[in-house]
Design a protein around this motif. Structure first.
Motif, PDB file in Angstrom:
ATOM      1  N   MET A 236       1.079  -1.035   0.138  1.00 11.15           N
ATOM      2  CA  MET A 236      -0.224   0.141   0.072  1.00 11.15           C
ATOM      3  C   MET A 236       1.265   1.127   0.148  1.00 11.15           C
ATOM      4  SD  MET A 236      -3.296   1.602   2.429  1.00 11.15           S
ATOM      5  CE  MET A 236      -3.815   0.250   2.272  1.00 11.15           C
ATOM      6  N   GLU A 237       0.492   1.709  -0.909  1.00 13.16           N
ATOM      7  CA  GLU A 237       0.790   3.697  -1.429  1.00 13.16           C
ATOM      8  C   GLU A 237       1.314   4.545   0.418  1.00 13.16           C
ATOM      9  OE1 GLU A 237       3.424   4.366  -2.919  1.00 13.16           O
ATOM     10  OE2 GLU A 237       3.644   1.981  -4.076  1.00 13.16           O
ATOM     11  N   THR A 238       1.428   5.236   0.569  1.00  7.00           N
ATOM     12  CA  THR A 238       1.882   5.765   1.783  1.00  7.00           C
ATOM     13  C   THR A 238       0.642   7.115   0.802  1.00  7.00           C
ATOM     14  OG1 THR A 238       3.565   5.708   2.344  1.00  7.00           O
ATOM     15  CG2 THR A 238       2.578   7.987   3.320  1.00  7.00           C
ATOM     16  N   LEU A 239       0.409   7.195   0.264  1.00  4.55           N
ATOM     17  CA  LEU A 239      -0.461   8.563  -0.167  1.00  4.55           C
ATOM     18  C   LEU A 239      -2.441   7.868  -0.056  1.00  4.55           C
ATOM     19  CD1 LEU A 239      -1.678  11.071  -1.305  1.00  4.55           C
ATOM     20  CD2 LEU A 239      -1.322  10.212  -3.611  1.00  4.55           C
ATOM     21  N   ASN A 240      -2.299   6.565  -0.656  1.00  4.61           N
ATOM     22  CA  ASN A 240      -3.607   5.648  -0.263  1.00  4.61           C
ATOM     23  C   ASN A 240      -3.835   5.387   1.156  1.00  4.61           C
ATOM     24  OD1 ASN A 240      -4.598   2.436  -0.442  1.00  4.61           O
ATOM     25  ND2 ASN A 240      -5.813   3.981  -2.127  1.00  4.61           N
ATOM     26  N   ALA A 241      -2.893   5.270   1.297  1.00  3.18           N
ATOM     27  CA  ALA A 241      -3.107   5.040   3.671  1.00  3.18           C
ATOM     28  C   ALA A 241      -3.723   6.245   3.646  1.00  3.18           C
ATOM     29  CB  ALA A 241      -1.917   4.621   4.000  1.00  3.18           C
ATOM     30  N   ALA A 242      -3.230   7.658   3.395  1.00  2.66           N
ATOM     31  CA  ALA A 242      -4.239   8.550   4.720  1.00  2.66           C
ATOM     32  C   ALA A 242      -4.859   8.814   3.683  1.00  2.66           C
ATOM     33  CB  ALA A 242      -2.770   9.431   3.421  1.00  2.66           C
TER      34      ALA A 242
ATOM     35  N   ASP B 144      -7.587  -4.836   5.970  1.00  2.57           N
ATOM     36  CA  ASP B 144      -6.349  -5.550   5.787  1.00  2.57           C
ATOM     37  C   ASP B 144      -5.552  -5.532   5.896  1.00  2.57           C
ATOM     38  OD1 ASP B 144      -5.149  -7.686   7.173  1.00  2.57           O
ATOM     39  OD2 ASP B 144      -5.302  -9.442   5.224  1.00  2.57           O
ATOM     40  N   ASP B 145      -5.077  -4.794   4.476  1.00  2.00           N
ATOM     41  CA  ASP B 145      -4.265  -3.761   3.973  1.00  2.00           C
ATOM     42  C   ASP B 145      -3.494  -2.905   4.911  1.00  2.00           C
ATOM     43  OD1 ASP B 145      -4.078  -5.758   2.211  1.00  2.00           O
ATOM     44  OD2 ASP B 145      -4.567  -4.651   0.092  1.00  2.00           O
ATOM     45  N   LEU B 146      -4.337  -2.006   5.534  1.00  2.00           N
ATOM     46  CA  LEU B 146      -4.446  -0.431   6.066  1.00  2.00           C
ATOM     47  C   LEU B 146      -3.998  -1.296   6.742  1.00  2.00           C
ATOM     48  CD1 LEU B 146      -4.144   2.255   6.260  1.00  2.00           C
ATOM     49  CD2 LEU B 146      -6.401   2.013   6.993  1.00  2.00           C
ATOM     50  N   ILE B 147      -4.318  -2.325   7.847  1.00  2.00           N
ATOM     51  CA  ILE B 147      -3.765  -2.897   9.394  1.00  2.00           C
ATOM     52  C   ILE B 147      -2.080  -3.381   8.938  1.00  2.00           C
ATOM     53  CG2 ILE B 147      -3.479  -3.821  11.370  1.00  2.00           C
ATOM     54  CD1 ILE B 147      -7.084  -4.213  10.194  1.00  2.00           C
ATOM     55  N   ALA B 148      -2.122  -3.786   7.346  1.00  2.00           N
ATOM     56  CA  ALA B 148      -0.607  -4.266   7.718  1.00  2.00           C
ATOM     57  C   ALA B 148       0.002  -2.848   7.365  1.00  2.00           C
ATOM     58  CB  ALA B 148      -0.666  -5.094   6.063  1.00  2.00           C
ATOM     59  N   PHE B 149      -0.039  -2.358   6.540  1.00  2.00           N
ATOM     60  CA  PHE B 149       0.605  -0.827   6.526  1.00  2.00           C
ATOM     61  C   PHE B 149       0.866  -0.380   7.292  1.00  2.00           C
ATOM     62  CE2 PHE B 149       0.978   3.161   5.663  1.00  2.00           C
ATOM     63  CZ  PHE B 149       2.123   3.972   4.841  1.00  2.00           C
ATOM     64  N   LEU B 150      -0.130   0.252   8.538  1.00  2.00           N
ATOM     65  CA  LEU B 150       0.300   1.039   9.654  1.00  2.00           C
ATOM     66  C   LEU B 150       1.440  -0.008  10.973  1.00  2.00           C
ATOM     67  CD1 LEU B 150      -3.278   1.828  10.460  1.00  2.00           C
ATOM     68  CD2 LEU B 150      -1.596   3.829   9.841  1.00  2.00           C
ATOM     69  N   THR B 151       1.191  -1.331  10.160  1.00  2.00           N
ATOM     70  CA  THR B 151       2.343  -2.035  11.588  1.00  2.00           C
ATOM     71  C   THR B 151       3.266  -2.808  11.226  1.00  2.00           C
ATOM     72  OG1 THR B 151       0.567  -4.189  11.085  1.00  2.00           O
ATOM     73  CG2 THR B 151       0.164  -2.303  13.335  1.00  2.00           C
ATOM     74  N   HIS B 152       3.266  -2.598  10.063  1.00  2.00           N
ATOM     75  CA  HIS B 152       4.721  -3.001   9.536  1.00  2.00           C
ATOM     76  C   HIS B 152       6.107  -2.399  10.257  1.00  2.00           C
ATOM     77  CE1 HIS B 152       6.865  -4.911   5.963  1.00  2.00           C
ATOM     78  NE2 HIS B 152       7.789  -3.749   6.192  1.00  2.00           N
ATOM     79  N   ASN B 153       6.731  -3.290  10.147  1.00  2.00           N
ATOM     80  CA  ASN B 153       7.812  -3.717  10.654  1.00  2.00           C
ATOM     81  C   ASN B 153       7.551  -2.696  12.016  1.00  2.00           C
ATOM     82  OD1 ASN B 153      11.048  -3.358  11.319  1.00  2.00           O
ATOM     83  ND2 ASN B 153      11.111  -2.303   9.973  1.00  2.00           N
ATOM     84  N   CYS B 154       7.121  -3.151  12.998  1.00  2.00           N
ATOM     85  CA  CYS B 154       6.771  -1.986  14.286  1.00  2.00           C
ATOM     86  C   CYS B 154       8.141  -1.806  15.212  1.00  2.00           C
ATOM     87  CB  CYS B 154       5.043  -2.280  14.984  1.00  2.00           C
ATOM     88  SG  CYS B 154       5.267  -1.421  16.418  1.00  2.00           S
ATOM     89  N   CYS B 155       7.753  -0.804  15.521  1.00  2.00           N
ATOM     90  CA  CYS B 155       9.330  -1.189  16.602  1.00  2.00           C
ATOM     91  C   CYS B 155      10.590  -1.713  15.912  1.00  2.00           C
ATOM     92  CB  CYS B 155       8.782  -1.563  18.266  1.00  2.00           C
ATOM     93  SG  CYS B 155       7.288  -0.226  18.495  1.00  2.00           S
ATOM     94  N   GLN B 156      10.962  -0.732  14.904  1.00  2.00           N
ATOM     95  CA  GLN B 156      11.565  -1.321  13.997  1.00  2.00           C
ATOM     96  C   GLN B 156      12.616  -2.680  14.339  1.00  2.00           C
ATOM     97  OE1 GLN B 156      14.866   1.321  15.795  1.00  2.00           O
ATOM     98  NE2 GLN B 156      14.505   2.673  15.191  1.00  2.00           N
ATOM     99  N   GLY B 157      10.878  -3.681  15.148  1.00  2.00           N
ATOM    100  CA  GLY B 157      10.848  -5.112  14.649  1.00  2.00           C
ATOM    101  C   GLY B 157      11.491  -6.208  16.089  1.00  2.00           C
ATOM    102  N   ASN B 158      11.844  -4.547  17.201  1.00  2.00           N
ATOM    103  CA  ASN B 158      10.980  -5.693  18.330  1.00  2.00           C
ATOM    104  C   ASN B 158       9.720  -6.075  18.315  1.00  2.00           C
ATOM    105  OD1 ASN B 158      13.743  -5.443  18.615  1.00  2.00           O
ATOM    106  ND2 ASN B 158      13.482  -2.739  19.011  1.00  2.00           N
ATOM    107  N   ALA B 159       9.223  -6.796  19.580  1.00  2.00           N
ATOM    108  CA  ALA B 159       8.209  -7.663  19.600  1.00  2.00           C
ATOM    109  C   ALA B 159       7.768  -6.420  21.236  1.00  2.00           C
ATOM    110  CB  ALA B 159       8.583  -8.747  20.437  1.00  2.00           C
ATOM    111  N   CYS B 160       6.998  -5.227  20.855  1.00  2.00           N
ATOM    112  CA  CYS B 160       6.695  -4.051  21.893  1.00  2.00           C
ATOM    113  C   CYS B 160       5.248  -4.473  21.795  1.00  2.00           C
ATOM    114  CB  CYS B 160       6.731  -2.694  20.746  1.00  2.00           C
ATOM    115  SG  CYS B 160       6.437  -2.317  19.329  1.00  2.00           S
TER     116      CYS B 160
END
Length: 118
Positions: A1-7, A81-97
């Protein structure tokens, strides 16, 4: 998903009425509900409801299907689903926060967890 689409999707959900409509449709499940039932449950005037439904449809968060004289609306779970994946991708630099996010931070992982194909 592109940033513009997510926005664009987030902007659509940034209005209280549209967020209420979307949440109601998510709760209704894949079968969805017709526009008059949405208006009744949320106490919205038909013209106002129509405006918000059109906006959500235009950005792809919901879909409407005509059934006789009525339009039946449902949430577009793929877009959500795509929006949630975009928002949470690589959350906290990969740390399990966020434990729930860590196991499902991509569309593929979430669908694998629920048994759905991407």
């Amino acid at each position: 998903m592109e940033t513009l689409n997510a926005a664009e999707l987030l902007a659509a959900l940034g209005h209280e009425s549209r967020l209420a409509i979307f949440r109601l449709l998510v709760e209704a499940g894949p079968d969805g509900i017709n526009a008059s039932a949405i208006g009744e449950q949320l106490g919205m005037a038909p013209a106002t409801l129509s405006f918000h439904l059109a906006h959500l449809s235009r950005v792809g968060l919901i879909t409407g299907e005509r059934e006789s004289r009525f339009i039946h609306y449902s949430a577009n779970y793929g877009t959500m689903d795509d929006l949630i994946a975009f928002l949470t991708h690589n959350c906290c630099q990969g740390n399990a926060c966020l434990p729930q996010t860590a196991c499902c931070d991509t569309t593929e992982k979430r669908r694998a967890k629920t048994g759905k194909k991407a």
